[in-house]
Motif scaffolding. Structure first.
Motif, PDB file in Angstrom:
ATOM      1  N   PHE A  20       0.806  -1.220   0.000  1.00  0.00           N
ATOM      2  CA  PHE A  20       0.000   0.000   0.000  1.00  0.00           C
ATOM      3  C   PHE A  20       0.837   1.268   0.000  1.00  0.00           C
ATOM      4  N   GLY A  21       2.039   1.204   0.473  1.00  0.00           N
ATOM      5  CA  GLY A  21       2.875   2.389   0.576  1.00  0.00           C
ATOM      6  C   GLY A  21       2.572   3.134   1.856  1.00  0.00           C
ATOM      7  N   PRO A  22       3.499   3.976   2.308  1.00  0.00           N
ATOM      8  CA  PRO A  22       3.308   4.676   3.584  1.00  0.00           C
ATOM      9  C   PRO A  22       2.173   5.704   3.555  1.00  0.00           C
ATOM     10  N   GLU A  23       1.804   6.193   2.370  1.00  0.00           N
ATOM     11  CA  GLU A  23       0.736   7.206   2.292  1.00  0.00           C
ATOM     12  C   GLU A  23      -0.649   6.578   2.459  1.00  0.00           C
ATOM     13  N   LYS A  24      -0.857   5.415   1.836  1.00  0.00           N
ATOM     14  CA  LYS A  24      -2.190   4.804   1.826  1.00  0.00           C
ATOM     15  C   LYS A  24      -2.393   3.754   2.914  1.00  0.00           C
ATOM     16  N   LEU A  25      -1.351   3.408   3.653  1.00  0.00           N
ATOM     17  CA  LEU A  25      -1.470   2.373   4.678  1.00  0.00           C
ATOM     18  C   LEU A  25      -2.451   2.750   5.795  1.00  0.00           C
ATOM     19  N   PRO A  26      -2.413   3.960   6.356  1.00  0.00           N
ATOM     20  CA  PRO A  26      -3.409   4.296   7.393  1.00  0.00           C
ATOM     21  C   PRO A  26      -4.844   4.265   6.869  1.00  0.00           C
ATOM     22  N   GLN A  27      -5.026   4.701   5.638  1.00  0.00           N
ATOM     23  CA  GLN A  27      -6.358   4.692   5.028  1.00  0.00           C
ATOM     24  C   GLN A  27      -6.843   3.242   4.831  1.00  0.00           C
TER      25      GLN A  27
END
Length: 115
Positions: A20-27
């Motif tokens: 997911f990558g670090p940008e989309k992981l929390p989402q």
């Protein structure tokens, strides 16, 4: 946590970070949590509807009792445990006579009906 150790959990986090990558992981994590919460709510609602529509004779029905392990434990083993732990019952078994020891080279008795 779901039978996972720290090593497996860390591996899953690293794989999720790569996918997911670090940008989309929390989402993605919040969406997975929301989906899990909705699934749990749907299961609880289905269980409540099932119990409400089955009538009063099934008031204490639990769908987990349909699992064969739970069924056997509830209907067979509970009775055995109650009988086993019941100290009020006394046995009137007669004492068994000790069997004589065999001598060296002596053949033990053979029972044709036992085999």
């Amino acid at each position: 946590m779901f039978g996972l150790g720290w090593g497996e959990a860390l591996a899953l986090v690293v794989i999720a970070l790569l996918v997911f990558g670090p940008e989309k992981l929390p989402q993605a994590a919040s969406q997975a949590g929301r989906t899990l919460r909705q699934l749990r709510q749907m299961a609880n609602n289905a269980k409540a509807d099932l119990q409400a529509n089955m009538g009063p004779e099934f008031a204490n029905f639990d769908p987990a009792d349909l699992n064969p392990k739970n069924f056997v434990r509830k209907h067979l083993l509970d009775d055995l445990e109650k009988d086993w732990n019941d100290t009020s019952a006394t046995t009137t078994a007669e004492p068994v006579a000790p069997t004589p020891e065999l001598g060296v080279g002596e053949i033990p008795p053979y029972d044709n009906e036992a085999t």
